[in-house]
Scaffold this motif. Sequence first.
Motif, PDB file in Angstrom:
ATOM      1  N   PHE A  65       0.792  -1.245   0.195  1.00 52.91           N
ATOM      2  CA  PHE A  65      -0.114   0.183  -0.151  1.00 52.91           C
ATOM      3  C   PHE A  65       1.051   1.254  -0.085  1.00 52.91           C
ATOM      4  CE2 PHE A  65      -2.912   2.953   2.421  1.00 52.91           C
ATOM      5  CZ  PHE A  65      -3.966   3.044   1.699  1.00 52.91           C
ATOM      6  N   GLN A  66       0.667   2.085  -0.765  1.00 48.18           N
ATOM      7  CA  GLN A  66       1.285   3.401  -0.870  1.00 48.18           C
ATOM      8  C   GLN A  66       2.755   3.507  -0.059  1.00 48.18           C
ATOM      9  OE1 GLN A  66      -1.734   6.450   0.389  1.00 48.18           O
ATOM     10  NE2 GLN A  66      -2.610   6.166  -1.734  1.00 48.18           N
ATOM     11  N   ASP A  67       2.780   3.633   1.053  1.00 46.42           N
ATOM     12  CA  ASP A  67       3.780   3.907   2.016  1.00 46.42           C
ATOM     13  C   ASP A  67       4.000   2.996   2.987  1.00 46.42           C
ATOM     14  OD1 ASP A  67       1.604   4.945   3.371  1.00 46.42           O
ATOM     15  OD2 ASP A  67       2.945   6.601   4.351  1.00 46.42           O
ATOM     16  N   GLY A  68       3.020   1.697   3.026  1.00 44.12           N
ATOM     17  CA  GLY A  68       3.119   0.651   3.772  1.00 44.12           C
ATOM     18  C   GLY A  68       2.391  -0.534   3.349  1.00 44.12           C
ATOM     19  N   LEU A  69       1.558  -1.264   4.186  1.00 38.97           N
ATOM     20  CA  LEU A  69       0.953  -2.350   3.893  1.00 38.97           C
ATOM     21  C   LEU A  69      -0.491  -2.355   4.375  1.00 38.97           C
ATOM     22  CD1 LEU A  69       3.256  -5.267   5.788  1.00 38.97           C
ATOM     23  CD2 LEU A  69       3.392  -4.552   3.416  1.00 38.97           C
ATOM     24  N   LYS A  70      -1.243  -2.842   3.233  1.00 35.13           N
ATOM     25  CA  LYS A  70      -2.719  -3.134   3.643  1.00 35.13           C
ATOM     26  C   LYS A  70      -3.175  -4.393   4.000  1.00 35.13           C
ATOM     27  CE  LYS A  70      -7.397  -2.026   2.610  1.00 35.13           C
ATOM     28  NZ  LYS A  70      -7.967  -0.699   2.649  1.00 35.13           N
ATOM     29  N   VAL A  71      -3.550  -4.769   5.033  1.00 38.64           N
ATOM     30  CA  VAL A  71      -3.944  -6.215   5.408  1.00 38.64           C
ATOM     31  C   VAL A  71      -5.363  -6.349   5.833  1.00 38.64           C
ATOM     32  CG1 VAL A  71      -3.512  -7.908   7.249  1.00 38.64           C
ATOM     33  CG2 VAL A  71      -1.531  -6.156   6.722  1.00 38.64           C
ATOM     34  N   TYR A  72      -5.791  -7.505   5.000  1.00 40.12           N
ATOM     35  CA  TYR A  72      -7.210  -7.646   5.175  1.00 40.12           C
ATOM     36  C   TYR A  72      -7.322  -8.981   6.030  1.00 40.12           C
ATOM     37  CZ  TYR A  72      -7.868  -4.809   0.744  1.00 40.12           C
ATOM     38  OH  TYR A  72      -7.722  -3.864  -0.213  1.00 40.12           O
ATOM     39  N   LEU A  73      -8.245  -8.612   7.064  1.00 37.63           N
ATOM     40  CA  LEU A  73      -8.492  -9.931   8.017  1.00 37.63           C
ATOM     41  C   LEU A  73      -9.856 -10.201   8.187  1.00 37.63           C
ATOM     42  CD1 LEU A  73      -6.556  -7.845  10.881  1.00 37.63           C
ATOM     43  CD2 LEU A  73      -5.481  -9.870   9.546  1.00 37.63           C
ATOM     44  N   THR A  74     -10.198 -11.665   8.421  1.00 33.63           N
ATOM     45  CA  THR A  74     -11.645 -12.130   8.311  1.00 33.63           C
ATOM     46  C   THR A  74     -11.968 -12.069   9.708  1.00 33.63           C
ATOM     47  OG1 THR A  74     -10.582 -14.449   8.920  1.00 33.63           O
ATOM     48  CG2 THR A  74     -11.046 -13.824   6.714  1.00 33.63           C
ATOM     49  N   LYS A  75     -11.273 -11.728  10.692  1.00 32.88           N
ATOM     50  CA  LYS A  75     -11.626 -11.546  12.237  1.00 32.88           C
ATOM     51  C   LYS A  75     -12.220 -10.341  12.423  1.00 32.88           C
ATOM     52  CE  LYS A  75     -10.100 -15.588  13.896  1.00 32.88           C
ATOM     53  NZ  LYS A  75     -11.052 -16.655  14.528  1.00 32.88           N
ATOM     54  N   PRO A  76     -13.252 -10.137  13.373  1.00 33.05           N
ATOM     55  CA  PRO A  76     -13.895  -8.774  13.651  1.00 33.05           C
ATOM     56  C   PRO A  76     -12.814  -8.023  14.562  1.00 33.05           C
ATOM     57  CG  PRO A  76     -14.993 -10.232  15.027  1.00 33.05           C
ATOM     58  CD  PRO A  76     -14.067 -10.972  13.794  1.00 33.05           C
ATOM     59  N   ALA A  77     -12.844  -6.739  14.576  1.00 28.77           N
ATOM     60  CA  ALA A  77     -12.014  -5.838  15.470  1.00 28.77           C
ATOM     61  C   ALA A  77     -12.404  -6.084  17.100  1.00 28.77           C
ATOM     62  CB  ALA A  77     -11.975  -4.365  15.126  1.00 28.77           C
ATOM     63  N   ALA A  78     -13.416  -6.705  17.313  1.00 31.70           N
ATOM     64  CA  ALA A  78     -13.890  -6.831  18.827  1.00 31.70           C
ATOM     65  C   ALA A  78     -12.897  -7.524  19.548  1.00 31.70           C
ATOM     66  CB  ALA A  78     -15.367  -7.211  18.779  1.00 31.70           C
ATOM     67  N   GLU A  79     -12.761  -7.184  21.105  1.00 23.82           N
ATOM     68  CA  GLU A  79     -11.750  -7.831  21.802  1.00 23.82           C
ATOM     69  C   GLU A  79     -10.478  -8.374  21.264  1.00 23.82           C
ATOM     70  OE1 GLU A  79     -14.358 -11.227  22.943  1.00 23.82           O
ATOM     71  OE2 GLU A  79     -15.926 -10.036  23.328  1.00 23.82           O
ATOM     72  N   GLY A  80      -9.738  -7.750  20.462  1.00 21.21           N
ATOM     73  CA  GLY A  80      -8.468  -7.908  20.150  1.00 21.21           C
ATOM     74  C   GLY A  80      -8.369  -9.202  19.237  1.00 21.21           C
ATOM     75  N   LEU A  81      -9.615  -9.513  18.500  1.00 18.03           N
ATOM     76  CA  LEU A  81      -9.297 -10.761  17.583  1.00 18.03           C
ATOM     77  C   LEU A  81      -8.611 -10.369  16.492  1.00 18.03           C
ATOM     78  CD1 LEU A  81     -12.914 -12.125  18.043  1.00 18.03           C
ATOM     79  CD2 LEU A  81     -10.939 -13.117  18.997  1.00 18.03           C
ATOM     80  N   ALA A  82      -8.751  -8.968  15.717  1.00 22.66           N
ATOM     81  CA  ALA A  82      -8.136  -8.716  14.618  1.00 22.66           C
ATOM     82  C   ALA A  82      -6.584  -8.534  15.025  1.00 22.66           C
ATOM     83  CB  ALA A  82      -8.720  -7.319  14.006  1.00 22.66           C
ATOM     84  N   ASN A  83      -6.284  -8.004  16.019  1.00 21.32           N
ATOM     85  CA  ASN A  83      -5.201  -8.003  16.429  1.00 21.32           C
ATOM     86  C   ASN A  83      -4.379  -8.999  16.547  1.00 21.32           C
ATOM     87  OD1 ASN A  83      -5.065  -4.867  16.328  1.00 21.32           O
ATOM     88  ND2 ASN A  83      -5.441  -4.960  18.457  1.00 21.32           N
ATOM     89  N   ALA A  84      -4.799 -10.044  16.975  1.00 24.01           N
ATOM     90  CA  ALA A  84      -4.132 -11.360  17.203  1.00 24.01           C
ATOM     91  C   ALA A  84      -3.846 -11.908  15.842  1.00 24.01           C
ATOM     92  CB  ALA A  84      -5.058 -12.186  18.154  1.00 24.01           C
ATOM     93  N   GLN A  85      -5.128 -11.643  15.068  1.00 18.50           N
ATOM     94  CA  GLN A  85      -4.916 -12.368  13.496  1.00 18.50           C
ATOM     95  C   GLN A  85      -3.883 -11.652  12.751  1.00 18.50           C
ATOM     96  OE1 GLN A  85      -8.343 -12.289  11.063  1.00 18.50           O
ATOM     97  NE2 GLN A  85      -7.785 -14.248  10.246  1.00 18.50           N
ATOM     98  N   LEU A  86      -3.598 -10.357  12.980  1.00 13.01           N
ATOM     99  CA  LEU A  86      -2.592  -9.353  12.314  1.00 13.01           C
ATOM    100  C   LEU A  86      -1.346  -9.944  12.656  1.00 13.01           C
ATOM    101  CD1 LEU A  86      -1.839  -7.056  10.637  1.00 13.01           C
ATOM    102  CD2 LEU A  86      -1.861  -5.755  12.780  1.00 13.01           C
ATOM    103  N   ILE A  87      -1.148 -10.116  13.894  1.00  9.06           N
ATOM    104  CA  ILE A  87       0.200 -10.746  14.282  1.00  9.06           C
ATOM    105  C   ILE A  87       0.471 -12.191  13.649  1.00  9.06           C
ATOM    106  CG2 ILE A  87       1.603 -11.403  16.299  1.00  9.06           C
ATOM    107  CD1 ILE A  87       0.140  -9.090  17.855  1.00  9.06           C
ATOM    108  N   ASP A  88      -0.503 -12.917  13.803  1.00 14.23           N
ATOM    109  CA  ASP A  88      -0.356 -14.411  13.074  1.00 14.23           C
ATOM    110  C   ASP A  88      -0.078 -14.199  11.610  1.00 14.23           C
ATOM    111  OD1 ASP A  88      -0.264 -17.233  13.187  1.00 14.23           O
ATOM    112  OD2 ASP A  88      -2.284 -16.878  11.984  1.00 14.23           O
ATOM    113  N   LEU A  89      -0.696 -13.418  10.784  1.00 11.22           N
ATOM    114  CA  LEU A  89      -0.735 -13.215   9.636  1.00 11.22           C
ATOM    115  C   LEU A  89       0.688 -12.620   9.252  1.00 11.22           C
ATOM    116  CD1 LEU A  89      -2.219 -13.926   6.788  1.00 11.22           C
ATOM    117  CD2 LEU A  89      -3.092 -11.424   7.086  1.00 11.22           C
ATOM    118  N   LEU A  90       1.185 -11.704   9.837  1.00  9.07           N
ATOM    119  CA  LEU A  90       2.310 -10.979   9.503  1.00  9.07           C
ATOM    120  C   LEU A  90       3.500 -11.976   9.778  1.00  9.07           C
ATOM    121  CD1 LEU A  90       1.701  -7.259  10.529  1.00  9.07           C
ATOM    122  CD2 LEU A  90       1.945  -8.090   8.292  1.00  9.07           C
TER     123      LEU A  90
END
Length: 74
Positions: free
Chosen positions: A19-44
Motif C-alpha cells: 500500500f502506498q507507503d506501507g502495507l494493507k492487510v485484510y483480516l477475516t476476524k472482527p475488530a472486537a476483543e482484540g481478535l483482529a490484532n491477534a490475527q494480524l500478528i499471526d498473518l504478518l
Amino acid sequence: MIFKVRVSPRASRNRVEQFQDGLKVYLTKPAAEGLANAQLIDLLSRHFEVKKYQVIIKSGLKSRDKLVEINEAI
C-alpha cells in the motif's frame, strides 16, 4: 523494520498487499476483543517468516492505522 499498516477487518479472506507507503492487510476476524490484532500478528509472522513474538504492534491497538515492528534479529 517498522511498517505502517492499514487493517481492514471482516474481509472475505486474509491477505497482505503493498500500500502506498506501507502495507494493507485484510483480516477475516472482527475488530472486537482484540481478535483482529491477534490475527494480524499471526498473518504478518507467516508473511515475513518470523516467530509471532517478533511482531509487535507499536501503536494503533484500537485503530485501523497501526505501526508494526518486525524484529528479525531476535
